[in-house]
Design an enzyme around this catalytic site. Structure first.
Site, PDB file in Angstrom:
ATOM      1  CG  ASN A  54      -1.711   1.257   1.374  1.00 49.80           C
ATOM      2  OD1 ASN A  54      -1.838   2.019   0.428  1.00 49.80           O
ATOM      3  ND2 ASN A  54      -2.273   1.478   2.562  1.00 49.80           N
ATOM      4  CD1 TRP A  55       3.692   1.253  -2.912  1.00 53.16           C
ATOM      5  CD2 TRP A  55       3.585   2.480  -4.781  1.00 53.16           C
ATOM      6  NE1 TRP A  55       4.479   0.638  -3.850  1.00 53.16           N
ATOM      7  CE2 TRP A  55       4.424   1.369  -5.019  1.00 53.16           C
ATOM      8  CE3 TRP A  55       3.365   3.383  -5.823  1.00 53.16           C
ATOM      9  CZ2 TRP A  55       5.054   1.151  -6.252  1.00 53.16           C
ATOM     10  CZ3 TRP A  55       3.980   3.167  -7.046  1.00 53.16           C
ATOM     11  CH2 TRP A  55       4.817   2.063  -7.254  1.00 53.16           C
ATOM     12  CE  LYS A  56       0.271   3.630   4.731  1.00 54.33           C
ATOM     13  NZ  LYS A  56      -0.066   3.779   6.133  1.00 54.33           N
TER      14      LYS A  56
ATOM     15  CG  HIS B  93      -5.827   1.802   5.128  1.00 56.82           C
ATOM     16  ND1 HIS B  93      -5.408   2.805   5.973  1.00 56.82           N
ATOM     17  CD2 HIS B  93      -4.773   0.969   4.971  1.00 56.82           C
ATOM     18  CE1 HIS B  93      -4.145   2.591   6.301  1.00 56.82           C
ATOM     19  NE2 HIS B  93      -3.734   1.482   5.703  1.00 56.82           N
TER      20      HIS B  93
ATOM     21  CD  GLU C 224      -3.097   5.661   6.483  1.00 54.74           C
ATOM     22  OE1 GLU C 224      -3.094   5.677   5.236  1.00 54.74           O
ATOM     23  OE2 GLU C 224      -2.146   5.229   7.162  1.00 54.74           O
TER      24      GLU C 224
ATOM     25  CD  GLU D 154      -3.497  -2.598   7.514  1.00 54.86           C
ATOM     26  OE1 GLU D 154      -2.366  -2.832   7.079  1.00 54.86           O
ATOM     27  OE2 GLU D 154      -4.145  -1.585   7.216  1.00 54.86           O
TER      28      GLU D 154
ATOM     29  N   GLY E 180       2.418   2.509  10.642  1.00 52.19           N
ATOM     30  CA  GLY E 180       3.364   3.613  10.433  1.00 52.19           C
ATOM     31  C   GLY E 180       4.070   4.062  11.703  1.00 52.19           C
TER      32      GLY E 180
ATOM     33  CB  SER F 256       5.373  -1.323  11.861  1.00 53.18           C
ATOM     34  OG  SER F 256       4.858  -0.015  12.088  1.00 53.18           O
TER      35      SER F 256
ATOM     36  N   GLY G  43       2.793  -1.038   4.319  1.00 50.57           N
ATOM     37  CA  GLY G  43       2.783   0.376   3.955  1.00 50.57           C
ATOM     38  C   GLY G  43       4.194   0.880   3.699  1.00 50.57           C
ATOM     39  N   GLY G  44       4.799   1.488   4.729  1.00 52.55           N
ATOM     40  CA  GLY G  44       6.107   2.133   4.590  1.00 52.55           C
ATOM     41  C   GLY G  44       7.154   1.271   3.900  1.00 52.55           C
TER      42      GLY G  44
HETATM   43  C1  PEP Z   1      -0.787   0.212   5.968  1.00 47.55           C
HETATM   44  O1  PEP Z   1      -0.793   1.341   5.500  1.00 47.55           O
HETATM   45  O2  PEP Z   1      -1.708  -0.567   5.704  1.00 47.55           O
HETATM   46  C2  PEP Z   1       0.326  -0.185   6.819  1.00 47.55           C
HETATM   47  C3  PEP Z   1       0.286  -1.348   7.412  1.00 47.55           C
HETATM   48  O3  PEP Z   1       1.360   0.728   6.949  1.00 47.55           O
HETATM   49  P1  PEP Z   1       2.796   0.452   7.645  1.00 47.55           P
HETATM   50  O4  PEP Z   1       3.312  -0.863   7.081  1.00 47.55           O
HETATM   51  O5  PEP Z   1       3.630   1.611   7.251  1.00 47.55           O
HETATM   52  O6  PEP Z   1       2.555   0.357   9.097  1.00 47.55           O
END
Ligand code: PEP
Length: 244
Positions: free
Chosen positions: A9-11, A93, A95, A165, A171, A206, A227-228
């Site tokens: 997930n590049w967001k 998600h 967010e 999640e 993040g 993470s 994500g990151g």
């Molecule tokens: C996400 O955005 O779904 C996520 C899990 O982000 P991160 O891996 O950065 O925590």
């Protein structure tokens, strides 16, 4: 037997040049898991072209409208995602829930809209830090799942992916311990009835190549939503490689 799945997930990160470099650098030769990359909408077609050329991953959207078409400025429908050769779409998600006020009922409509167009929804569920501290993790996750259960047949779970999640882990560099995550994953599976056994349940929060193997070793963790760490092709490939 569930085939692992790792989704990026590049967001709202990246640009055309970043995407170009990412797909050039992404080496998934020895990966047995299914891999999905979810870039921002404008780069979906670029990602789909790379996916076709490489043959090692699929493409997904990060969100969709629950409506099929009409006067909904700024929205993107399931059909439009399909037109860009997306096969998956993230729904709910944290967010979207937290920053854009998406309720579990709206998320459930998006889940249905995705499946109606033959997209595979990746349904995100998870508790906030406050809810966790109050000991309400399972209650929150159950209620997020219940909103979807209220509008689908049990069989519909078969064409879906669920991502647990915990919001406090997204993040932040903090992850649920593999055992904590396993407990919630097992609970999620039981909430889906008999078909739950076949549904892939991803962990997100993470995840990186250094902690992925311990998470993936758990019986009910079938991969990750990343994500990151998905913004670095080599690091993301490391997570994919850890999924067997
Ligand atoms: C996400 O955005 O779904 C996520 C899990 O982000 P991160 O891996 O950065 O925590």
């Amino acid at each position: 037997m569930r085939i692992s799945l790792v989704a990026a997930n590049w967001k709202m990160n990246g640009n055309r040049a970043f995407a170009e470099r990412f797909f050039t650098d992404l080496e998934l030769g020895d990966v047995s898991a299914d891999v999905v990359v979810c870039p921002p909408f404008p780069y979906l077609s670029q990602a789909a072209q790379a996916a076709e050329k490489k043959g090692s991953f699929k493409v997904g959207g990060q969100n969709l409208s629950h409506e099929p078409d009409g006067a909904f400025t700024g929205e993107v429908s399931a059909r439009m995602l399909l037109d860009c050769d997306a096969r998956y779409v993230i729904v709910g998600h944290s967010e979207r829930r937290g920053l854009y006020g998406e309720t579990s009922e709206l998320v459930a409509k998006k889940f249905v809209a995705a499946q109606a167009a033959n997209l595979i929804p990746i349904l995100c569920v998870g508790e906030t830090l406050q809810e966790r501290d109050q000991g309400r993790t399972l209650e929150v996750v159950a209620s997020q799942l219940q909103a979807v259960k209220a509008v689908i047949e049990e069989k519909a779970w078969e064409c879906s992916v669920v991502a647990y999640e915990p919001v406090w882990a997204i993040g932040t560099g903090k992850t649920a311990s593999p055992e904590e995550a396993q407990n919630v994953h097992k609970f999620i599976r039981t909430q889906m009835g008999d078909v739950g056994l076949t549904v892939r349940i991803l962990y997100g929060g993470s995840v990186k190549s250094a902690n992925a193997s311990a998470l993936f070793a758990q019986a009910d963790i079938d991969g990750a939503l990343v994500g990151g760490a998905s913004l670095d092709a080599k690091e993301f490939a490391g997570v994919c490689r850890a999924a067997v």
